[in-house]
Design an enzyme around this catalytic site. Structure first.
Site, PDB file in Angstrom:
ATOM      1  N   GLU A 103       0.843  -1.187   0.000  1.00 21.25           N
ATOM      2  CA  GLU A 103       0.000   0.000   0.000  1.00 21.25           C
ATOM      3  C   GLU A 103       0.885   1.245   0.000  1.00 21.25           C
ATOM      4  O   GLU A 103       1.898   1.299   0.713  1.00 21.25           O
ATOM      5  CB  GLU A 103      -0.862  -0.025   1.261  1.00 21.25           C
ATOM      6  CG  GLU A 103      -1.718   1.198   1.507  1.00 21.25           C
ATOM      7  CD  GLU A 103      -2.412   1.153   2.850  1.00 21.25           C
ATOM      8  OE1 GLU A 103      -3.298   1.988   3.076  1.00 21.25           O
ATOM      9  OE2 GLU A 103      -2.059   0.278   3.670  1.00 21.25           O
ATOM     10  N   LEU A 105       1.475   4.802   1.249  1.00 23.97           N
ATOM     11  CA  LEU A 105       1.021   5.651   2.347  1.00 23.97           C
ATOM     12  C   LEU A 105       1.645   7.042   2.227  1.00 23.97           C
ATOM     13  O   LEU A 105       2.883   7.154   2.244  1.00 23.97           O
ATOM     14  CB  LEU A 105       1.424   5.053   3.706  1.00 23.97           C
ATOM     15  CG  LEU A 105       0.819   3.710   4.098  1.00 23.97           C
ATOM     16  CD1 LEU A 105       1.381   3.269   5.450  1.00 23.97           C
ATOM     17  CD2 LEU A 105      -0.696   3.799   4.149  1.00 23.97           C
ATOM     18  N   ASP A 208      14.436  -2.743  13.593  1.00 25.43           N
ATOM     19  CA  ASP A 208      15.327  -1.868  12.805  1.00 25.43           C
ATOM     20  C   ASP A 208      14.796  -0.441  12.891  1.00 25.43           C
ATOM     21  O   ASP A 208      14.592   0.239  11.891  1.00 25.43           O
ATOM     22  CB  ASP A 208      15.372  -2.352  11.358  1.00 25.43           C
ATOM     23  CG  ASP A 208      16.518  -1.725  10.560  1.00 25.43           C
ATOM     24  OD1 ASP A 208      17.363  -1.040  11.179  1.00 25.43           O
ATOM     25  OD2 ASP A 208      16.559  -1.912   9.332  1.00 25.43           O
TER      26      ASP A 208
END
Length: 305
Positions: A103, A105, A208
């Site tokens: 997706e 964003l 991370d």
């Protein structure tokens, strides 16, 4: 508009079209493709189809497992309603290229005080998701480096065996790292001494968490991506967030308000960030050597009392 064939091999275009078509329920088709910034490891594309936009990552077919692990990590983080992660539409290999379709964003940097406060509370909520042991159900990657996640009930043992020692083993490719390796292996043997008064619960970690992998979405919610997830000490995420800076003070204040840290975090922060500095040493070269040596020396001195 740049023609699609300048960006995509026909087989890759077909594979992406099928993933996108299955998402929007329309006949498969891609209207436009453009290169966008997305990190130093993979090529990143903005793909548009109808009114929908997709974030596509491409890399060599041999790194398909890296995208599979990323998709797995994103799905795990998506289980926490306090954070926003890009939905995974699909991943695979076509035309000798691995691909991951996410997706798209619209994101903003996490800079404002109110955004930082909301993000700190959200991260604490995510860390409340806990496992029975330390590790993860699969191995994954920290950057492009394989990351082992074999389950273990003892946190210092896990961090020594699954984090520090694999990085030290990779460092053996360079003879100028011999002193670092010897002192690092000595530290790994004595690691339990740093955890006499700290027995963390296995929290769901991003793994991370530097500022390049966190932002806010249009609603102001903490958005996370490019994870290296596992169950571990929540302090490891907070430590890395400080390694390269970029998070506002309100982020840390809100996190501590939601879930205070144990005494000794500053000491353990050095240990947790040593893992990432060693990884940078192995990925990018000797510019990180002296930093890693100083961190190990500091930790060994603290263990010796």
């Amino acid at each position: 508009m740049i023609p699609l064939h300048c960006h995509l091999d026909s087989a890759l275009q077909k594979a992406l079209s099928e993933v996108i078509g299955s998402d929007n329920g329309s006949p498969p088709g891609i209207d436009s493709v453009s290169d966008i910034g997305g990190g130093s490891i993979s090529r990143a594309l903005l793909v548009e189809s109808g009114r929908q936009r997709y974030f596509v990552k491409l890399n060599d077919a041999g790194l398909a497992e890296m995208f599979a692990a990323e998709a797995d990590g994103l799905s795990a983080l998506a289980g926490c309603p306090a954070v926003r992660v890009p939905h995974v539409f699909g991943h695979g290999v076509a035309a000798r290229q691995a691909y991951l379709v996410l997706e798209y964003l619209p994101l903003q940097a996490l800079r404002e005080r109110t955004q930082g406060s909301a993000a700190g509370h959200a991260l604490a909520t995510m860390h409340r998701i806990q496992g029975a042991q330390y590790g993860w159900h699969r191995d994954n990657f920290i950057g492009s480096t394989p990351q082992s996640n074999t389950w273990h009930r003892n946190w210092p043992f896990f961090f020594a065996r699954q984090r520090l020692l694999p990085q030290l083993e990779r460092a053996k490719r360079h003879t100028q790292h011999n002193q670092l390796i010897r002192s690092g292996e000595r530290l790994s043997e004595k690691l339990a001494a740093l955890f006499v008064d700290h027995q963390p619960q296995p929290s769901l970690l991003h793994g991370d968490l530097w500022h390049g992998n966190a932002a806010t979405d249009a609603s102001g919610k903490l958005a996370l991506f490019d994870p290296a997830v596992y169950f571990g000490d929540r302090e490891a995420d907070l430590a890395m967030s400080e390694l390269f800076g970029g998070f506002p003070d309100s982020f840390y204040a809100a996190y501590r308000e939601a879930w205070p840290l144990d005494d000794g975090f500053e000491q353990r922060k050095t240990l947790y960030n040593l893992y990432h500095v060693l990884n940078h040493l192995n990925l990018f070269g000797s510019g990180y050597l002296h930093q890693a040596e100083r961190m190990i020396a500091r930790l060994l001195a603290e263990i010796a009392g």
